[in-house]
Design an enzyme around this catalytic site. Sequence first.
Site, PDB file in Angstrom:
ATOM      1  N   HIS A 179       0.833  -1.208   0.000  1.00  0.00           N
ATOM      2  CA  HIS A 179       0.000   0.000   0.000  1.00  0.00           C
ATOM      3  C   HIS A 179       0.868   1.257   0.000  1.00  0.00           C
ATOM      4  O   HIS A 179       0.672   2.170  -0.815  1.00  0.00           O
ATOM      5  CB  HIS A 179      -0.915  -0.019   1.227  1.00  0.00           C
ATOM      6  CG  HIS A 179      -1.793   1.182   1.366  1.00  0.00           C
ATOM      7  ND1 HIS A 179      -3.127   1.185   0.987  1.00  0.00           N
ATOM      8  CD2 HIS A 179      -1.547   2.435   1.850  1.00  0.00           C
ATOM      9  CE1 HIS A 179      -3.649   2.376   1.227  1.00  0.00           C
ATOM     10  NE2 HIS A 179      -2.711   3.157   1.759  1.00  0.00           N
ATOM     11  N   GLU A 180       1.842   1.323   0.902  1.00  0.00           N
ATOM     12  CA  GLU A 180       2.669   2.533   1.001  1.00  0.00           C
ATOM     13  C   GLU A 180       3.601   2.669  -0.193  1.00  0.00           C
ATOM     14  O   GLU A 180       3.863   3.786  -0.659  1.00  0.00           O
ATOM     15  CB  GLU A 180       3.460   2.518   2.312  1.00  0.00           C
ATOM     16  CG  GLU A 180       2.598   2.514   3.574  1.00  0.00           C
ATOM     17  CD  GLU A 180       1.569   3.638   3.624  1.00  0.00           C
ATOM     18  OE1 GLU A 180       1.791   4.685   2.990  1.00  0.00           O
ATOM     19  OE2 GLU A 180       0.542   3.455   4.299  1.00  0.00           O
ATOM     20  N   HIS A 183       1.709   4.292  -2.924  1.00  0.00           N
ATOM     21  CA  HIS A 183       1.696   5.754  -2.771  1.00  0.00           C
ATOM     22  C   HIS A 183       2.996   6.343  -3.320  1.00  0.00           C
ATOM     23  O   HIS A 183       2.979   7.343  -4.048  1.00  0.00           O
ATOM     24  CB  HIS A 183       1.561   6.142  -1.298  1.00  0.00           C
ATOM     25  CG  HIS A 183       0.162   6.084  -0.772  1.00  0.00           C
ATOM     26  ND1 HIS A 183      -0.940   6.479  -1.496  1.00  0.00           N
ATOM     27  CD2 HIS A 183      -0.313   5.695   0.443  1.00  0.00           C
ATOM     28  CE1 HIS A 183      -2.031   6.338  -0.774  1.00  0.00           C
ATOM     29  NE2 HIS A 183      -1.682   5.849   0.409  1.00  0.00           N
ATOM     30  N   HIS A 189      -5.645   6.932  -3.012  1.00  0.00           N
ATOM     31  CA  HIS A 189      -6.675   6.075  -2.449  1.00  0.00           C
ATOM     32  C   HIS A 189      -7.843   5.909  -3.425  1.00  0.00           C
ATOM     33  O   HIS A 189      -8.269   6.877  -4.053  1.00  0.00           O
ATOM     34  CB  HIS A 189      -7.183   6.641  -1.119  1.00  0.00           C
ATOM     35  CG  HIS A 189      -6.162   6.558  -0.020  1.00  0.00           C
ATOM     36  ND1 HIS A 189      -5.865   7.619   0.798  1.00  0.00           N
ATOM     37  CD2 HIS A 189      -5.373   5.537   0.390  1.00  0.00           C
ATOM     38  CE1 HIS A 189      -4.931   7.259   1.676  1.00  0.00           C
ATOM     39  NE2 HIS A 189      -4.620   6.002   1.435  1.00  0.00           N
ATOM     40  N   TYR A 237     -10.029   2.662   1.422  1.00  0.00           N
ATOM     41  CA  TYR A 237     -10.309   2.738   2.858  1.00  0.00           C
ATOM     42  C   TYR A 237     -11.189   1.559   3.288  1.00  0.00           C
ATOM     43  O   TYR A 237     -12.051   1.098   2.528  1.00  0.00           O
ATOM     44  CB  TYR A 237     -11.095   4.019   3.177  1.00  0.00           C
ATOM     45  CG  TYR A 237     -10.282   5.266   3.405  1.00  0.00           C
ATOM     46  CD1 TYR A 237      -8.912   5.284   3.291  1.00  0.00           C
ATOM     47  CD2 TYR A 237     -10.927   6.460   3.744  1.00  0.00           C
ATOM     48  CE1 TYR A 237      -8.206   6.452   3.501  1.00  0.00           C
ATOM     49  CE2 TYR A 237     -10.229   7.637   3.959  1.00  0.00           C
ATOM     50  CZ  TYR A 237      -8.855   7.620   3.827  1.00  0.00           C
ATOM     51  OH  TYR A 237      -8.151   8.771   4.043  1.00  0.00           O
TER      52      TYR A 237
END
Length: 300
Positions: A179-180, A183, A189, A237
Amino acid sequence: MRRIYVILLLSVLEEKNARYILPTIPDVIHPPVPDDVKIGADMEFMFEDPDPEVTPGLFQGDMAMTNEIYNYWRVGIRWEVFPEKLWVNGTVPYVISPIYEPADQVTILKAIHILNFMTCIRFVPWNGKTKDYLLIWPIKYPKGCWSFVGRFGGAQIVSLQPPDSTGPNCLGTEGRTIHELMHALGIFHEQSRWDRDKFVKVHLDNIIPQFVSNFDKQSLENTTYSFEYDYDSIMHYGKNFFSKGKGKPTITPKMPGVKRLGQRKALSKGDCLKLNDLYGCFDNPRLRRKYYTLCQFMGL
């Protein structure tokens, strides 16, 4: 599985023995946060069950972003305006902090190997000379899981809080690392897409007031990636992010039959396609077939 673990552990040991000088990393860092969304306090006390992606107190929880980028992204960040935010030739040098325990280093390396296998992007060990690289490090404040968005320049922090007595934090599985790292590659998101209101309902009354702006949606130019809305995205989310309390979901699906929102286990098919599309992996017809097939068969 044991063989894979041994190979990854050997990679960790090789990296530890590499000869380069790391910059001095302080325990406390002040990553950029847009003025409109600054909170300026410890986030953890606000949540009954603090998630390591929401406690850093950055934009949308875990995204370090300057005012300049934020002002463009509010109407859809434009890569033609900020081409430097993409990693050159899809190559991402990285260093994993020696502070991590070997098992945690293996978890991080598993995430890197997955991205290398499923996309044409190449994470490569830093050679000690390249100016821009990822420094994967357990920052103590703000603690949790967070990253800059896209290539920021220099030694660029990706902070992954290791397991402690309270739980696995960012390194229970490779999912939060992926996930990071996404980014850091320039992916945002999923629920901030311009068309999200067709697929999810945001319950403003259930959101802690300071974090309502985290649920802003963005524009068509950057947040669709020409692919359908992805409930299974590793970038989506969960239903209780930034909630006032238990039993008060902040975001719920509108489509019947959808049982979950987001996950932190693996790349979804959509995540895989987005990354390959963003970095031109589909431009070559031969590679397009290869990576499209990998996304379809290995994506969640």
